[in-house]
Design a protein around this motif. Structure first.
Motif, PDB file in Angstrom:
ATOM      1  N   THR A 232       0.842  -1.196   0.000  1.00 33.07           N
ATOM      2  CA  THR A 232       0.000   0.000   0.000  1.00 33.07           C
ATOM      3  C   THR A 232       0.879   1.248   0.000  1.00 33.07           C
ATOM      4  O   THR A 232       2.027   1.222   0.435  1.00 33.07           O
ATOM      5  N   VAL A 233       0.312   2.329  -0.475  1.00 33.96           N
ATOM      6  CA  VAL A 233       1.029   3.599  -0.488  1.00 33.96           C
ATOM      7  C   VAL A 233       0.938   4.205   0.912  1.00 33.96           C
ATOM      8  O   VAL A 233      -0.150   4.309   1.478  1.00 33.96           O
ATOM      9  N   VAL A 234       2.087   4.578   1.452  1.00 33.16           N
ATOM     10  CA  VAL A 234       2.125   5.161   2.793  1.00 33.16           C
ATOM     11  C   VAL A 234       1.773   6.645   2.710  1.00 33.16           C
ATOM     12  O   VAL A 234       1.933   7.277   1.669  1.00 33.16           O
ATOM     13  N   PRO A 235       1.297   7.213   3.811  1.00 34.79           N
ATOM     14  CA  PRO A 235       0.995   8.650   3.811  1.00 34.79           C
ATOM     15  C   PRO A 235       2.267   9.476   3.694  1.00 34.79           C
ATOM     16  O   PRO A 235       3.358   9.001   4.020  1.00 34.79           O
ATOM     17  N   ASP A 236       2.101  10.702   3.229  1.00 35.39           N
ATOM     18  CA  ASP A 236       3.257  11.593   3.164  1.00 35.39           C
ATOM     19  C   ASP A 236       3.763  11.842   4.582  1.00 35.39           C
ATOM     20  O   ASP A 236       3.025  11.717   5.560  1.00 35.39           O
ATOM     21  N   LEU A 237       5.005  12.147   4.680  1.00 39.58           N
ATOM     22  CA  LEU A 237       5.636  12.440   5.955  1.00 39.58           C
ATOM     23  C   LEU A 237       6.462  13.706   5.733  1.00 39.58           C
ATOM     24  O   LEU A 237       7.273  13.769   4.809  1.00 39.58           O
TER      25      LEU A 237
ATOM     26  N   ALA B  72      12.623  21.536   5.658  1.00 37.80           N
ATOM     27  CA  ALA B  72      11.638  20.463   5.848  1.00 37.80           C
ATOM     28  C   ALA B  72      11.960  19.324   4.902  1.00 37.80           C
ATOM     29  O   ALA B  72      12.271  19.539   3.733  1.00 37.80           O
ATOM     30  N   TRP B  73      11.887  18.115   5.427  1.00 44.76           N
ATOM     31  CA  TRP B  73      12.073  16.916   4.609  1.00 44.76           C
ATOM     32  C   TRP B  73      10.690  16.391   4.267  1.00 44.76           C
ATOM     33  O   TRP B  73       9.843  16.207   5.146  1.00 44.76           O
ATOM     34  N   HIS B  74      10.436  16.181   2.974  1.00 44.81           N
ATOM     35  CA  HIS B  74       9.157  15.679   2.483  1.00 44.81           C
ATOM     36  C   HIS B  74       9.369  14.309   1.849  1.00 44.81           C
ATOM     37  O   HIS B  74      10.147  14.191   0.899  1.00 44.81           O
ATOM     38  N   LEU B  75       8.664  13.324   2.333  1.00 44.52           N
ATOM     39  CA  LEU B  75       8.744  11.990   1.742  1.00 44.52           C
ATOM     40  C   LEU B  75       8.369  12.036   0.269  1.00 44.52           C
ATOM     41  O   LEU B  75       9.003  11.386  -0.558  1.00 44.52           O
TER      42      LEU B  75
ATOM     43  N   THR C 199       5.107   3.115  -2.137  1.00 43.58           N
ATOM     44  CA  THR C 199       4.529   1.815  -1.786  1.00 43.58           C
ATOM     45  C   THR C 199       5.435   1.150  -0.763  1.00 43.58           C
ATOM     46  O   THR C 199       6.650   1.066  -0.962  1.00 43.58           O
ATOM     47  N   LEU C 200       4.831   0.673   0.318  1.00 35.51           N
ATOM     48  CA  LEU C 200       5.600   0.002   1.361  1.00 35.51           C
ATOM     49  C   LEU C 200       6.061  -1.350   0.847  1.00 35.51           C
ATOM     50  O   LEU C 200       5.252  -2.198   0.473  1.00 35.51           O
ATOM     51  N   TYR C 201       7.377  -1.529   0.811  1.00 38.54           N
ATOM     52  CA  TYR C 201       7.953  -2.791   0.359  1.00 38.54           C
ATOM     53  C   TYR C 201       8.232  -3.714   1.542  1.00 38.54           C
ATOM     54  O   TYR C 201       7.891  -4.898   1.506  1.00 38.54           O
ATOM     55  N   ALA C 202       8.863  -3.205   2.579  1.00 38.15           N
ATOM     56  CA  ALA C 202       9.215  -4.036   3.733  1.00 38.15           C
ATOM     57  C   ALA C 202       9.281  -3.165   4.975  1.00 38.15           C
ATOM     58  O   ALA C 202       9.553  -1.965   4.898  1.00 38.15           O
ATOM     59  N   THR C 203       9.059  -3.796   6.119  1.00 36.05           N
ATOM     60  CA  THR C 203       9.156  -3.086   7.395  1.00 36.05           C
ATOM     61  C   THR C 203       9.777  -3.981   8.455  1.00 36.05           C
ATOM     62  O   THR C 203       9.591  -5.198   8.436  1.00 36.05           O
TER      63      THR C 203
END
Length: 169
Positions: free
Chosen positions: A6-11, A20-23, A132-136
């Motif tokens: 799934t696509v993660v929210p912006d951070l 500012a760091w933007h994902l 997209t979240l690949y691994a955690t």
């Protein structure tokens, strides 16, 4: 809980390197690697982020953009950079505890005067260029984190074989 595939929210967080760091601004060839660390108070984080500093060229060579993030305030993040000798590791700070929780990170209450009142426990998230979240990898304690040299060997296989996402079911 964030789910692989799934696509993660912006951070968006303040950073020692940019205002500012933007994902969403990340443009890696293969992955953005979010390395959530406990904070300046953690001697294990010191060694872990030092290892990341050593391996930064190899991650970059593989098209992976690492960044270290924590709930620390700016002064503590800067002390970590300076005292831990991390000139090449991008560092973001002021991660709100509720955001840490939304990413599935564990939170701990400080038990000594050296620890902040509330801080995140470690986690690593590998994200494809489209977020997209690949691994955690999430821990509830400071110890038992994946070694960066092991991750590099795994990334070689993942990138070469275009290894698919797992854990999405």
């Amino acid at each position: 809980m964030l789910k692989p595939g799934t696509v993660v929210p912006d951070l968006v967080l303040p950073s020692l390197d940019t205002p500012a760091w933007h994902l969403t601004a990340e443009r890696p060839a293969h992955f953005t690697m979010l390395v959530f660390y406990r904070g300046y108070h953690c001697p294990i984080c010191r060694k872990y982020l030092h290892d990341l500093e050593v391996y930064m060229p190899e991650f970059r060579q593989r098209g992976v953009n690492p960044i270290a993030l924590s709930c620390d305030v700016q002064a503590r993040a800067q002390m970590a950079r300076d005292e831990w000798f991390l000139p090449h590791v991008p560092i973001a700070y002021a991660l709100p505890p509720e955001t840490a929780r939304s990413w599935g990170l564990y939170l701990s209450r400080g038990k000594t005067a050296f620890e902040p009142a509330l801080f995140n426990e470690p986690g690593i998230f590998l994200l494809r260029p489209d977020r997209t979240l690949y691994a955690t990898f999430v821990q509830s304690i400071a110890m038992m984190r994946p070694a960066f040299d092991d991750m590099l060997r795994a990334l070689d296989v993942i990138i070469r074989e275009d290894y698919p996402i797992h854990g999405e079911a």
